[in-house]
Design an enzyme around this catalytic site. Structure first.
Site, short mmCIF file in Angstrom:
data_model
loop_
_atom_site.label_atom_id
_atom_site.label_comp_id
_atom_site.label_asym_id
_atom_site.label_seq_id
_atom_site.Cartn_x
_atom_site.Cartn_y
_atom_site.Cartn_z
N CYS A 365 26.38 47.00 -5.14
CA CYS A 365 25.72 47.53 -3.94
C CYS A 365 24.20 47.30 -3.89
CB CYS A 365 26.05 49.01 -3.73
SG CYS A 365 26.50 49.94 -5.18
N ARG A 394 30.86 47.40 -17.07
CA ARG A 394 30.79 48.86 -17.28
C ARG A 394 31.19 49.18 -18.71
NH1 ARG A 394 33.51 50.89 -11.54
NH2 ARG A 394 32.02 49.78 -10.21
N LYS A 500 34.92 59.58 0.02
CA LYS A 500 35.61 58.30 0.06
C LYS A 500 37.07 58.48 0.47
CE LYS A 500 36.81 58.38 -4.86
NZ LYS A 500 36.99 57.58 -6.08
#
Length: 673
Positions: A365, A394, A500
């Site tokens: 993002c 990650r 979300k």
């Protein structure tokens, strides 16, 4: 004796003496209901629309973390009622009763273990989605033979129809009880969790446990269970605490349900993408490179390319622009985005470059935001839809890594939509439509949708103001309601920057997989001071939507492998046709067949090995190749091929041109069968 009023689900009201139990009410309604009853739900009769916040989560207690599906409080059938309430008697038909049932089965497990191994220390024993577990501290590890012995003891105790009885004990007496029996973990729980002067305990025969309940009346109904495995678990989940042994069990109301679950487990083993990935030569994880990092082999890379090419074509059709952003960027960027504050535990450490700190990107993002910010946008430019198949990194603990499903480096099919407030609902609707198109294209027909909101009791875990969260959640809910997509609200599961929508697909054996995520973000546009020039000539802040359809390419591929058990539909199969000559005498014709198919775009392998035909067919079946073409002297003379399908078997001889035409149709229509 004073009377109270009991309001039943059909609206009827019974006036009964104070102290009447739900079991009494059930017997009064019908003997059949009394026999089927497992637990009761009560609520204030004036609170017809009460929130589930007062429900079974509070009732079930310290050792389960259970959440009730309905409004009200779950209580034992034998609990005396001392005031007027709305009452519902729950049977096997109510989902809440299954969790209570499993919770009682967990106590039965602990009772059996304590009889066989009286020196063990007890941890917690909650119900879970398919059964329950209970934790124990024991010097010796539990063996498979121990589990068999414990399971036999559980059946023996269940057959005794032991009553689950609630007892209230003064807190000091409860602490002393556990100190005397050296139950250190239970003592700790009582001291931490018991806030009332009287502490709730449940007895099952000779076994006693600190628990708020409720429980089913007795053990006789607990028959369909199986002890599955033992795993290590740190007390309270914290490293450094003592490590307990957690015994997992499957548990259902009936043996038929248990057998079906065990069958699904066996089927899941057969479909395991890690096993099939090696057998079909699709991917590997190499120790020399490190855990959680995927190496795509040629066959797996080919399927991945087909998936990505289809997705890119759809992105262009739906008005997205494809971008690429760096894998590593200055750490200050991640400070601005808030990731180093809210997401730092999932990020790799910084990398120093020329005395500046850089960060491997955990998300795409901020890169897309910088592209948006590279020039001033007009309202006429919006919405701006930026899409990227971007690889992110990650830090996942080694204990949770799992094949393709949980990795440290993966490619997200990420997109970010920058739009005006008036455009937000139509953009969310388009994202949901895109998600359904993805599922249909890859052969998934069932799905479920969740709306994840923030946890208002812990605002420190989220960015933004309460009014932002309420407005954003309402926009998502209204969109799904308008397009008639059923959804379930999930509190506390939102990303730190906004609520979300999660779309979960259901695979071939009924498992639910997280796939599409559509996330509303009012945080990053403010943090990065994003603007557009409105129709009024003034500058305004755009709204932002994060959207991933496949989620991650790696995870989606793992799901595909398991959904199809490695037998991919023709259009996805890395090898679509294997040509099997019966002898060297027809090798020239076999090569002609192979070359003809290749010229028309088919993915073909010619098996030229000096092997007998049955061996060639067997190996092609093991590699799950959709079509096998057997060619011998008759086929060479007639210009035909003898067609065999991996599931339909022998389809007989066909002219080569006819087979090619049918093959092309099946590929072009992306037939799933």
């Amino acid at each position: 004796m004073a009377s109270i009023q009991i309001t039943l689900p059909d609206g009827s009201v019974q006036e009964v003496p104070q102290g009447t139990t739900p079991a009494d009410i059930a017997r009064k309604i019908s003997p059949r209901l009394a026999d089927a009853a497992l637990v009761a739900r009560i609520s204030d009769p004036a609170a017809a629309n009460a929130s589930a916040q007062t429900a079974g989560a509070a009732a079930l207690g310290t050792d389960d973390g259970y959440q009730s599906n309905g409004a009200g409080e779950l209580i034992d059938l034998r609990r005396p009622l001392d005031h007027s309430v709305k009452l519902q008697i729950l049977t096997e038909k109510d989902p809440d009763s299954l969790y209570v049932f499993r919770h009682s089965a967990a106590h039965l497990l602990a009772a059996a273990v304590m009889e066989l191994y009286p020196n063990v220390k007890l941890g917690i024993g909650p119900p879970i989605d398919t059964g329950f577990f209970y934790e124990f501290l024991r010097d010796q590890p539990f063996t498979p033979e121990d589990l068999e012995k414990i399971e036999r003891k559980m059946h023996e105790l269940a057959a005794q129809d032991l009553q689950n009885e609630r007892k209230l004990v003064p807190k000091p007496e409860a602490v002393e009880l556990y100190k005397k029996s050296d139950q250190i973990f239970k003592c700790e729980l009582v001291e931490e969790k018991a806030t009332d002067p009287m502490v709730s305990f449940y007895t099952t025969g000779k076994f006693i446990d600190f628990c708020r309940g409720p429980h089913i009346p007795s053990t006789k109904r607990i028959q369909a269970f199986k002890l599955m495995s033992v795993a290590g678990a740190y007390w309270k989940g914290h490293e450094g605490n003592p490590q307990l042994q957690r015994i997992y069990a499957a548990c259902f109301f009936t043996q038929k349900e248990l057998d079906a679950y065990l069958h699904r487990l066996e089927e899941a083993k057969r479909r395991d993408h890690r096993k099939l990935g090696a057998e079909l030569d699709l991917f590997s994880i190499e120790d020399e490179a490190g855990p959680g990092l995927i190496f795509w082999h040629p066959k797996g890379g080919l399927i991945r390319t087909i998936v990505e090419d289809w997705l890119r074509a759809e992105l262009f059709k739906r008005g997205y622009d494809i971008v690429y952003t760096p894998h590593i960027m200055r750490r200050e960027l991640w400070n601005t985005s808030g990731h180093t504050g809210f997401y730092k535990d999932n990020m790799f450490g910084p990398v120093e470059v020329e005395k500046a700190e850089y960060q491997l990107k955990p998300m795409n993002c901020p890169g897309h935001i910088l592209i948006y910010k590279s020039k001033l946008r007009s309202y006429r430019d919006l919405p701006v839809r930026l899409a990227e198949l971007g690889t992110v990194y990650r830090y996942e603990r080694s204990g949770v890594l799992h094949g393709l499903l949980r990795v440290r480096g993966f490619t997200q099919d990420d997109a970010h939509i920058f739009c005006m407030p008036a455009q937000i609902e139509s953009e969310v609707e388009a994202c949901i439509d895109f998600a359904f198109a993805v599922m249909k294209n890859f052969g998934f027909e069932q799905f479920e949708v969740e709306l994840s909101d923030w946890d208002e009791s812990h605002p420190e875990n989220y960015a933004g103001k309460p009014e932002d969260w309420h407005r954003a959640t309402a926009a998502l809910a209204e969109t799904m309601t308008r397009i008639q997509v059923p959804f379930k609200r999930i509190a506390g599961e939102a990303a730190f920057y906004g609520p979300k929508i999660d779309v979960k697909l259901i695979d071939a054996i009924g498992r639910s997989w997280q796939l599409t995520t559509v996330q509303f973000d009012f945080n990053l546009p403010a943090r990065f001071k994003l603007e557009y020039v409105g129709e009024d000539g003034a500058r305004h802040q755009p709204l932002m939507v994060h959207r991933a359809l496949l989620g991650s390419v790696e995870r989606f591929f793992g799901i595909l492998v398991e959904h199809y058990a490695g037998a991919f539909p023709l259009w996805l199969a890395p090898v679509q046709v294997q040509v099997c000559p019966v002898s060297e005498k027809v090798i020239d014709y076999a090569k002609h067949v192979t070359d003809t198919l290749k010229r028309h775009g088919a993915r073909v392998h010619l098996d030229e090995r000096n092997e007998k035909l049955p061996a060639k067919i067997r190996d092609a079946q093991l590699q799950k190749i959709p079509y096998m073409l057997v060619v011998g002297g008759k086929e060479a003379e007639a210009g035909t091929v003898s067609v065999r399908h991996r599931t339909k078997g022998d389809l007989g001889p066909k002219p080569l041109a006819e087979f090619l035409a049918s093959l092309q149709t099946e590929i072009d229509t992306r037939t799933i069968a």
